[in-house]
Design an enzyme around this catalytic site. Structure first.
Site, PDB file in Angstrom:
ATOM      1  N   GLU A  93      18.050  39.778  57.405  1.00  0.00           N
ATOM      2  CA  GLU A  93      18.518  39.881  56.030  1.00  0.00           C
ATOM      3  C   GLU A  93      19.342  41.133  55.743  1.00  0.00           C
ATOM      4  O   GLU A  93      20.204  41.122  54.882  1.00  0.00           O
ATOM      5  CB  GLU A  93      17.319  39.839  55.069  1.00  0.00           C
ATOM      6  CG  GLU A  93      16.636  38.480  54.977  1.00  0.00           C
ATOM      7  CD  GLU A  93      17.502  37.424  54.314  1.00  0.00           C
ATOM      8  OE1 GLU A  93      18.155  37.738  53.307  1.00  0.00           O
ATOM      9  OE2 GLU A  93      17.541  36.281  54.822  1.00  0.00           O
ATOM     10  N   SER A 152     -30.905   4.511  36.530  1.00  0.00           N
ATOM     11  CA  SER A 152     -32.298   4.783  36.903  1.00  0.00           C
ATOM     12  C   SER A 152     -32.488   6.167  37.521  1.00  0.00           C
ATOM     13  O   SER A 152     -33.631   6.612  37.695  1.00  0.00           O
ATOM     14  CB  SER A 152     -32.802   3.710  37.875  1.00  0.00           C
ATOM     15  OG  SER A 152     -32.871   2.464  37.224  1.00  0.00           O
TER      16      SER A 152
END
Length: 715
Positions: free
Chosen positions: A156, A422
């Protein structure tokens, strides 16, 4: 005029270019007898005696006159170039000043604070997920291997350590390369300029933004050292997929910290910033690898790594790993974020949250659930599921909020309220035991009606007089309805709330069959009370929170909320729920060698199916259903949910030493009314049996006294 003069005029020489100049520039030099020197005829006397004025000023000579004209042209060109350059400088200065005025005053300029990151860790310290805008924590340049920042410099900004924030040489090189190349454009921005853009500016491509970028780059160079600028850059640059900073990118693409990346991985990360979407290694591995090769070559050419290291990196290129956190761990991470504020308030900086999640249990639960739904979901009409598994103290070890997090982020484990069916009955039986009944208490399994409500058993058959233990093991609805009618719905609600059910429960008789909605987390926590000796449980997932500096912000202290079930009652409940696993609806899911308690649950029209069970080590619930509450194809809790629960719990207990449930299992008192363990219809306990509870069980409960309003209006 005499003849000689006329002849001289006719024979006057012509001065052509390259042969002595013009007539005006010729030095006549006449002799005493008026004859021209060198054989030339003399001009008229009047012309020789009165040379032109301009020759007198210039000193004569054609060569000097031509030099003056040349100098005037070059001088004018230089002058106007200088004037034009001055005006350009003034204009550029004004333009810079204008755009600089749009920025905050330099003496007030500060680097914006990086959004905080929340790193969520499993119980073993491994990363589960990152939460926050950046996707990863801040990392210092000293924490990462030296070749990682060098990779960014190489590709870069190779002159990063030489320029002053703006690189004229780099700009010139980029311009030349752009002119030479037919495709692709090189930028001349330095790392400092890129950082300035990321910190202060938008991503728009305008001349104004570039000018401000240059101004801010100069300020950064004046304010920070090169290494500080590089560290800021590494923590702010965007790598795609929501990852800001090199730590987030390393975790995102390689499932590791930036501290552990290889040269090949560092090169791939450095190459990625040019075009995060196009070069993402998980989307375009070929392009990412080619770009990484360029980075490695640049590092070697600039002497940042050795040639041997470069060859090794090229031979073994980096590969994107399967992303951790793309699946169920995100449900756990979301739950952490939901409750984190309650412990530390607003997050101002990076924090690390240590959780109770066990990565092996989490992965196992997810795999078993997903595979079961893939194999049987379409056939049985079930599309979703949830699993919650916690230690007996409430620490959540696994949390699966759905089948696929990428398709649905709704957390069914913590947020979905569904009827438990249940699976709610243990609270009814507990309330009955606390009123003096025992597992041996007899109730009649027969058709029953309470003011028009006529609950039926799942099998639509009836057994006659049965013990409460048998009734719970086989999930007989008529017995649960009789019990809640005896102890009252309000008493059942108080019992359930005492054990940790926080959802609103409706005080009606149908509550016995689980018609009020609850979440999997709270139901699991309530069952944990049966598994830990009767202690109250508050589910938790956070063990510790630390700041980025390592300071402990929150640490969970060992907490005991006291017993909520008395030991004799707990022993009876565990015996009854253990019988469910031995001979009842949970028999197929039982874990050999362990004392296990559990209960299945199925709601009306098969909209919800549950199985909740526990050992002395772990409590787990499984829910299956559909988000639109549509009916499944006869999926009962004792079926697919029990199958998933059994596979998961057996895997979770593999290799562990079996342990009994705290408080033991109630053994009961031998009764003559039992024949082979089954109740005999019409039998009565003998007169010498010291069991007042069983005697009470044979007597219908006394009708409750009605108050004035009830007698007047009914109810």
């Amino acid at each position: 005029m005499n003849d000689r003069t006329k002849r001289a005029e006719r024979r006057e020489p012509s001065f052509e270019s390259g042969r002595g100049g013009s007539r005006d520039d010729f030095d006549m030099r006449l002799s005493d007898d008026d004859r021209p020197v060198r054989g030339h005829r003399a001009p008229p006397r009047s012309e020789a005696r009165q040379p032109p004025r301009r020759d007198k000023r210039s000193g004569g000579g054609g060569g000097r006159r031509r030099g003056r004209r040349g100098r005037s042209f070059l001088g004018g060109l230089f002058y106007w170039t200088l004037v034009l350059g001055l005006w350009c400088a003034i204009g550029l200065g004004g333009l810079i000043a204008y755009h600089a005025a749009q920025l905050p005053p330099i003496n007030q300029l500060t680097v914006p604070k990086r959004p905080p990151n929340i790193a969520i860790l499993a119980a073993d310290g491994s990363l589960l997920a990152n939460r926050g805008e950046t996707g990863g924590r801040t990392i210092t340049i000293g924490e990462v291997p030296p070749y990682l920042p060098k990779a960014f410099v190489a590709i870069e900004d190779r002159r990063f350590y030489e320029h002053f924030g703006i690189d004229p040489i780099g700009l010139g090189r980029a311009l030349v390369n752009n002119l030479r190349r037919s495709g692709g454009v090189q930028g001349g921005s330095t790392l400092t300029q890129q950082l300035a853009k990321n910190l202060f500016l938008t991503q728009e491509r305008t001349a104004a933004r570039k000018i401000q970028e240059a101004i801010l780059a100069l300020w950064l160079e004046r304010t920070y050292s090169k290494d500080q600028i590089l560290e800021l850059y590494l923590n702010r640059v965007y790598f795609g997929s929501g990852a800001y900073g090199v730590e987030a990118a390393a975790q995102r693409y390689f499932n590791k910290s930036a501290r552990s990346v290889t040269i090949a991985e560092a090169a791939m990360l450095a190459g990625l910033v040019q075009a995060p979407s196009r070069l993402a290694p998980n989307r375009n591995p070929e392009a990412a690898e080619k770009r990484a090769q360029l980075v490695i070559a640049a590092m070697a050419d600039q002497g940042l790594i050795s040639q041997n290291a470069a060859k090794t990196a090229l031979v073994a290129p980096a590969e994107a790993a399967e992303r951790i956190g793309a699946g169920s761990v995100n449900y756990a991470a979301d739950y952490v974020m939901d409750v984190l504020d309650d412990f530390i308030g607003a997050v101002d900086g990076d924090v690390t949250v240590l959780t109770t999640i066990d990565t092996k249990l989490q992965s196992s639960a997810e795999t078993i659930l997903v595979e079961a739904l893939a194999a049987q979901g379409a056939k049985q009409g079930v599309s979703q599921g949830a699993v919650v598994s916690m230690a007996t103290d409430g620490g959540i070890r696994a949390l699966i909020g759905g089948r696929d997090y990428t398709k649905s982020q709704f957390n069914r484990a913590t947020a979905a309220k569904r009827q438990p069916g249940s699976a709610f009955k243990p609270f009814v039986y507990l309330a009955a035991l606390e009123k003096g009944l025992t597992p041996d208490t007899i109730r009649d399994d027969s058709p029953v009606s309470f003011k028009g409500w006529e609950p039926e058993n799942y099998s639509r058959t009836y057994r006659g007089p049965v013990t409460l233990q048998t009734a719970l093991a086989h999930s007989l609805n008529t017995i649960a309805a009789r019990l809640i009618n005896e102890v009252t719905p309000k008493e059942v609600i108080r019992t359930a709330q005492r054990l940790g059910i926080n959802s609103a429960l409706q005080p009606n008789l149908s509550l016995a069959l689980g018609t009020s909605e609850v979440t999997p987390v709270e139901l699991t926590a309530a069952y944990a009370t049966f598994a830990n000796g009767g202690q109250s449980v508050l589910p938790y997932v956070i063990r510790e929170v630390k700041s980025s500096s390592g300071k402990v912000i929150y640490a969970r202290a060992a907490a005991s909320f006291g017993p909520v079930i008395q030991p004799p009652t707990l022993s009876m409940m565990n015996a009854m729920l253990h019988e469910v696993m031995v001979s009842g609806t949970g028999a197929k899911a039982n874990i050999p060698g362990w004392e296990v308690g559990g209960k299945s649950g199925t709601t009306q029209d098969f909209r919800d199916a549950w199985f909740v069970g526990y050992t002395a080590r772990l409590v787990t619930s499984v829910w299956l259903g559909n988000d639109d509450n549509s009916a499944m194809k006869r999926v009962a809790g004792s079926g697919l949910p029990a199958e998933i629960w059994g596979k998961y719990m057996k895997a979770a207990h593999a290799g562990a030493q079996p342990a009994p449930l705290p408080g033991g299992l109630w053994q009961g008192t031998p009764r003559s009314i039992f024949d082979g363990g089954a109740p005999v219809a019409g039998a009565r306990p003998p007169a010498n049996t010291q069991t007042a509870d069983s005697d009470r069980a044979w007597v219908p409960p006394a009708p409750q006294e009605k108050n004035f309003l009830e007698r007047l209006f009914g109810g």
